[in-house]
Every structure is written in C-alpha cells, then in structure tokens.
Design a protein around this motif. Structure first.
Motif, PDB file in Angstrom:
ATOM      1  N   LEU A  33     -13.283  14.937 -36.750  1.00 47.20           N
ATOM      2  CA  LEU A  33     -12.164  15.847 -36.993  1.00 47.20           C
ATOM      3  C   LEU A  33     -11.373  16.103 -35.714  1.00 47.20           C
ATOM      4  N   ILE A  36      -9.164  13.122 -35.171  1.00 42.09           N
ATOM      5  CA  ILE A  36      -7.951  13.189 -35.991  1.00 42.09           C
ATOM      6  C   ILE A  36      -6.925  14.125 -35.351  1.00 42.09           C
ATOM      7  N   TYR A  62      -4.237   4.959 -38.057  1.00 41.22           N
ATOM      8  CA  TYR A  62      -5.427   5.507 -37.410  1.00 41.22           C
ATOM      9  C   TYR A  62      -5.962   6.736 -38.142  1.00 41.22           C
ATOM     10  N   VAL A  63      -5.075   7.673 -38.495  1.00 43.00           N
ATOM     11  CA  VAL A  63      -5.545   8.865 -39.190  1.00 43.00           C
ATOM     12  C   VAL A  63      -5.852   8.558 -40.646  1.00 43.00           C
ATOM     13  N   ALA A  67      -9.728   6.752 -38.986  1.00 39.05           N
ATOM     14  CA  ALA A  67     -10.462   8.010 -38.820  1.00 39.05           C
ATOM     15  C   ALA A  67     -11.146   8.444 -40.117  1.00 39.05           C
ATOM     16  N   VAL A  68     -10.472   8.247 -41.247  1.00 40.22           N
ATOM     17  CA  VAL A  68     -11.095   8.583 -42.530  1.00 40.22           C
ATOM     18  C   VAL A  68     -12.293   7.674 -42.795  1.00 40.22           C
TER      19      VAL A  68
END
Length: 204
Positions: A33, A36, A62-63, A67-68
């Motif tokens: 987190l 992110i 990326y997010v 990242a997910v």
C-alpha cells in the motif's frame, strides 16, 4: 514560494516517506500500500514536469497492474517474511555501499550536465505548437514508429503465450473441451434413429 513549488515539495516528501515505509513496514500488505502511495506521488511529480503521459502510464501500468498483482501475491501466498528480513539484514552493508555509489554517480552526472543540454532549457519541442504532449506521442507512435510499436506488441504476445504454455498442466481427472471434435461432429455421430414397430413401443 509559488503553488507549483509547494506541490513539488509536498509530493516529493510523500514519495520519499512512502518509499522508506515500503522497506521498513512490518506488514507486507502495508508495504504494498505504501508502494502504491509512492507511485501516485511520483505520478503527480510527472504531471508537474509536463509529462502527463508518463504519469498516466505510471498509474495504469504500475498501480493498476503491478502493484495490485503484488498485493494479491502477498495476500494469497504464505511467505515467511522473517527469513526474508534476516536475509535483508545480512546484505544491508553491501547494499548501502552500492546505493552510495549510485547516489554519487547521479550527483556527479547532474553536476556535469548542469548548464548544458536539457538542463539549460533545450527541451524537445512538440511537432505542432498547439499539440499536447499526449497528442505528439500518439502521432509519433502510430506514424514514425508504427512498425516498432507493432513489433513490441508481438513480442509481448509471444511472451504471454510462452508463459501460458510453460505453466499449463494437463490433469487426467479434469474434463476439458475438445473444440475440434465439437466443431467437426456430424449428424450420424450424435443422432441415432431407432426403428420401432407400431403398437410395441421401445424395449429397454
């Protein structure tokens, strides 16, 4: 101090703090987190620099994907993070030396190019004065670099097919569709006409 400067220092501070919390947080979900948050702050910095296309890529790729994916992997896998932290502590000193060398190189290169090149204001200009950054990039991608862009797409497609082939496991107890058999099936293979005499019916 202008509003742009305030926004820059605020987003830069958030990015640095979030990056530090990524490697120091005890909970791995919290680390993702914070990662992110660092990506969002870096995207804001790109917007301040006039590179809104890079900011959009940073958020979408990326997010929205990387990242997910990290978050799902951390939450689904039973990873022993205590051993990982022990290994991190063992390599802390060499990593600090490498990080110091890289920081020195970045500072030296920045000092060497100061007053020349893009640092002196010689930034690349748009093809049309009224075109935005995204319009110029799209025009270049689909005209000058169209074949290179399509070749990159084919490379990604081959990589995706290779990943599917390498990870595919055929299990005998799992029923699978045979598309070729379904498409080429003929009427006589699926329908059986049973003659029956009048009044006798059909015997099992």
């Amino acid at each position: 101090m202008t509003l742009m400067a305030i926004a820059f220092y605020l987003m830069a501070a958030v990015t640095l703090v979030a990056g530090l919390l990524v490697v120091t947080a005890r909970n791995p979900v919290h680390s993702v987190l914070y990662l992110i948050l660092a990506f969002f702050s870096a995207a804001g910095l790109f917007v301040l620099l006039g590179a809104e296309f890079l900011a959009m890529l940073l958020i979408v790729v990326y997010v929205g994907a990387v990242a997910v994916l990290f978050l799902f992997v951390v939450m689904m896998l039973d990873v022993d993070f205590i051993k990982l932290r022990q290994g991190f502590a063992n390599y802390l000193a060499p990593g600090a030396v490498v990080a110091g060398i890289l920081a020195f190189e970045l500072i030296f290169v920045g000092w060497a190019v100061a007053g020349r090149g893009a640092a002196a204001g010689n930034a690349p200009q748009a093809a049309r004065p009224d075109a935005t950054n995204i319009q110029t990039i799209g025009l270049e991608l689909y005209t000058t670099y169209a074949y290179v862009f399509e070749a990159a797409g084919f490379v990604l497609l081959v990589a995706m097919i290779g990943a599917i082939v390498l990870t595919l496991r055929h299990r005998t107890y799992v029923k699978r569709q045979d598309i070729y058999k379904q498409v080429t099936r003929r009427r006589k293979d699926a329908v059986a006409v049973v003659p029956a005499k009048t009044g006798e019916g059909i015997q099992e």
